[in-house]
Design a protein around this motif. Structure first.
Motif, PDB file in Angstrom:
ATOM      1  N   GLY A  58       6.195  47.982 -22.953  1.00 36.07           N
ATOM      2  CA  GLY A  58       6.378  46.621 -22.518  1.00 36.07           C
ATOM      3  C   GLY A  58       7.673  45.986 -22.861  1.00 36.07           C
ATOM      4  N   ILE A  61      10.178  47.622 -20.459  1.00 37.95           N
ATOM      5  CA  ILE A  61      10.276  46.919 -19.125  1.00 37.95           C
ATOM      6  C   ILE A  61      10.946  45.734 -19.276  1.00 37.95           C
ATOM      7  CG2 ILE A  61       8.407  46.423 -17.264  1.00 37.95           C
ATOM      8  CD1 ILE A  61       8.728  49.194 -17.395  1.00 37.95           C
ATOM      9  N   THR A  62      10.590  44.725 -20.290  1.00 32.98           N
ATOM     10  CA  THR A  62      11.287  43.491 -20.189  1.00 32.98           C
ATOM     11  C   THR A  62      12.571  43.632 -20.312  1.00 32.98           C
ATOM     12  OG1 THR A  62       9.144  42.735 -21.360  1.00 32.98           O
ATOM     13  CG2 THR A  62      11.084  41.476 -21.583  1.00 32.98           C
ATOM     14  N   CYS A 227       0.641  33.046  -7.987  1.00 35.11           N
ATOM     15  CA  CYS A 227       0.992  34.146  -9.160  1.00 35.11           C
ATOM     16  C   CYS A 227       0.981  33.425 -10.534  1.00 35.11           C
ATOM     17  CB  CYS A 227       2.211  34.902  -9.084  1.00 35.11           C
ATOM     18  SG  CYS A 227       2.344  35.937  -7.642  1.00 35.11           S
ATOM     19  N   THR A 231      -1.542  33.975 -13.629  1.00 34.49           N
ATOM     20  CA  THR A 231      -0.959  33.980 -14.976  1.00 34.49           C
ATOM     21  C   THR A 231      -1.713  33.310 -15.917  1.00 34.49           C
ATOM     22  OG1 THR A 231       1.085  34.960 -14.099  1.00 34.49           O
ATOM     23  CG2 THR A 231       1.198  34.317 -16.417  1.00 34.49           C
ATOM     24  N   TRP A 273       1.697  41.836 -21.333  1.00 35.98           N
ATOM     25  CA  TRP A 273       1.755  42.489 -20.242  1.00 35.98           C
ATOM     26  C   TRP A 273       1.238  41.599 -18.815  1.00 35.98           C
ATOM     27  CZ3 TRP A 273       3.684  46.905 -18.358  1.00 35.98           C
ATOM     28  CH2 TRP A 273       4.127  47.940 -19.190  1.00 35.98           C
ATOM     29  N   VAL A 276       4.341  39.964 -17.886  1.00 42.01           N
ATOM     30  CA  VAL A 276       5.390  40.636 -17.143  1.00 42.01           C
ATOM     31  C   VAL A 276       4.953  40.991 -15.543  1.00 42.01           C
ATOM     32  CG1 VAL A 276       6.215  43.102 -17.044  1.00 42.01           C
ATOM     33  CG2 VAL A 276       6.318  41.755 -19.219  1.00 42.01           C
ATOM     34  N   ILE A 277       3.524  41.179 -15.571  1.00 39.58           N
ATOM     35  CA  ILE A 277       3.036  41.907 -14.063  1.00 39.58           C
ATOM     36  C   ILE A 277       2.916  40.685 -13.492  1.00 39.58           C
ATOM     37  CG2 ILE A 277       1.112  43.037 -13.173  1.00 39.58           C
ATOM     38  CD1 ILE A 277       0.777  44.714 -15.607  1.00 39.58           C
ATOM     39  N   PHE A 278       2.398  39.533 -13.663  1.00 36.86           N
ATOM     40  CA  PHE A 278       1.729  38.672 -12.916  1.00 36.86           C
ATOM     41  C   PHE A 278       2.860  37.342 -12.842  1.00 36.86           C
ATOM     42  CE2 PHE A 278      -2.073  40.512 -14.206  1.00 36.86           C
ATOM     43  CZ  PHE A 278      -2.785  40.648 -13.037  1.00 36.86           C
ATOM     44  N   ILE A 281       7.731  39.850 -12.664  1.00 38.86           N
ATOM     45  CA  ILE A 281       8.182  40.770 -11.791  1.00 38.86           C
ATOM     46  C   ILE A 281       8.074  40.030 -10.528  1.00 38.86           C
ATOM     47  CG2 ILE A 281       7.215  42.769 -10.538  1.00 38.86           C
ATOM     48  CD1 ILE A 281       6.718  44.165 -13.269  1.00 38.86           C
TER      49      ILE A 281
END
Length: 389
Positions: A58, A61-62, A227, A231, A273, A276-278, A281
């Motif tokens: 994570g 990715i960040t 989104c 989140t 996570w 990051v995902i919801f 990104i």
């Protein structure tokens, strides 16, 4: 000679015994590793290895998202997409802190580690939730009016909201550690949860404002609001789960001390996570995505308003040379007819051959569009021979 052999044998025995002892206590760690960091590499502590790997992924990715946003920043031309870039950086910085704080719950605790845990947990979550709340405020303005607050307003609002939790965390540490002279690690789970009430308020406000971001006339920003709503909703579920387990579940299972740190570490990784995902990104993808160019009008589309239809005589005025040429030609025509009639009348006889005249007359007018301008031409043909008798 025998003395040297005995000394070498004794040295090898000490090294082998130390390696076997270290291997028996911490399988997978080196010989010179400090005891408090053994959990980071101990293969017997499965949860630590798994959480550490997920948190490390994570964090990478960040960092990659921050790099992409930094590289694409000069190419973002739309004002509504460029204003929240600072807020996105601040949110990614808070998310990166959550992944980094996870390692503090894996290593063995001491006074310094416990102080870091108690201070950064609430502050980092307050920073992330403040950014989400500012984002909800921005999307609410965009959906209703089509304009968002400036970038400095968004970042300033997020920092001011997070500063409140910084004050709360500092006061909690001062009152419990310095005034009461208690160890930093000696705190009850309920005290830890009570110090996070402000974070819960920020999360609830974000969830409520995200619902209102779906109501408005500008449809293209509602996807971002959806989104954000997902989140916030998933974050609420994570907080309800870890607080229930941390405050009541571990005690009921008689695993309060053993499962306390894993519960908090898993909550940090799961929240990071989700962020990051919801949220991160989709927002970065929306920011770096080029704005579609306006297409040329389709004149065959019946849904578009048509041009005003007017008569040709209303808008197009015939030029003066054409009128003069037309009058001159008609005069020549009439003169020719009178001359022919005079000749027939004076002779009193029918002409043996038809009278031919080379007088031209206008027979047709051509309108030519040349480069957007209207040009009118008069086409003339010779007078047709007729039998005047």
């Amino acid at each position: 000679m025998r003395a040297h052999q005995a000394l070498a044998f004794l040295l090898l025995f000490v090294i082998a015994s130390g390696a076997s002892e270290n291997a028996s206590t911490s399988r997978g760690c080196g010989l010179d590793l400090l005891p408090q960091y053994v959990s980071l590499c101990d293969l017997d502590t499965i949860w630590g290895i798994v959480v550490e790997a997920v948190a490390g992924a994570g964090a990478l990715i960040t960092l990659l998202l921050m790099l992409i946003l930094l590289v694409r920043l000069p190419f973002i031309k739309d004002k509504e997409k460029k204003d929240p870039v600072g807020l996105h950086f601040l949110f990614l910085l808070g998310t990166l802190g959550l992944f980094g704080l996870t390692f503090a719950f894996i290593i063995r605790e001491d006074e310094t580690i416990c102080s870091v845990r108690r201070f950064l947990w609430g502050v980092l979550f307050a920073l992330c939730f403040s950014c989400l709340l500012s984002q909800a405020w921005r999307l609410r303005r965009l959906v209703r009016r089509g304009k968002s607050p400036s970038g400095w307003q968004l970042v300033g609002a997020a920092l001011c909201l997070a500063l409140v939790q910084v004050i709360i965390a500092v006061e909690w540490l001062v009152l419990t550690v310095l005034r009461d002279a208690k160890p930093a690690c000696a705190y009850e789970p309920m005290d830890f949860a009570m110090a996070l009430i402000y974070d819960m308020v920020l999360l609830a406000a974000t969830l409520g404002l995200a619902l209102f971001s779906l109501c408005g006339k500008f449809q293209k920003w509602k996807q971002n609001g959806a989104c954000l709503l997902v989140t916030a909703f998933l974050s609420v579920l994570i907080w309800v789960a870890w607080m229930t387990m941390y405050l009541f579940g571990n005690a009921e299972l008689r695993q309060g001390e053993a499962w306390g740190d894993p519960t908090l570490a898993i909550a940090l990784v799961a929240s990071g996570w989700v962020f990051v995902i919801f949220h991160a990104i989709p927002e970065i993808h929306c920011a770096i995505l080029p704005t579609p160019q306006e297409s040329t009008p389709n004149y065959f589309d019946t849904s578009q308003p048509r041009m005003r239809e007017t008569a040709f005589e209303e808008d197009v005025q015939l030029p003066r040379p054409y009128m003069e040429n037309k009058a001159f030609s008609m005069d020549e025509h009439n003169a020719a007819l009178r001359t022919a009639g005079f000749r027939n009348g004076s002779l009193g006889t029918r002409p043996s051959a038809p009278f031919r005249s080379n007088v031209y007359q206008p027979t047709e007018m051509a309108v030519v569009l040349n480069g957007g301008t209207t040009q009118i031409y008069t086409l003339k043909t010779p007078w047709q021979p007729t039998d005047l008798g």
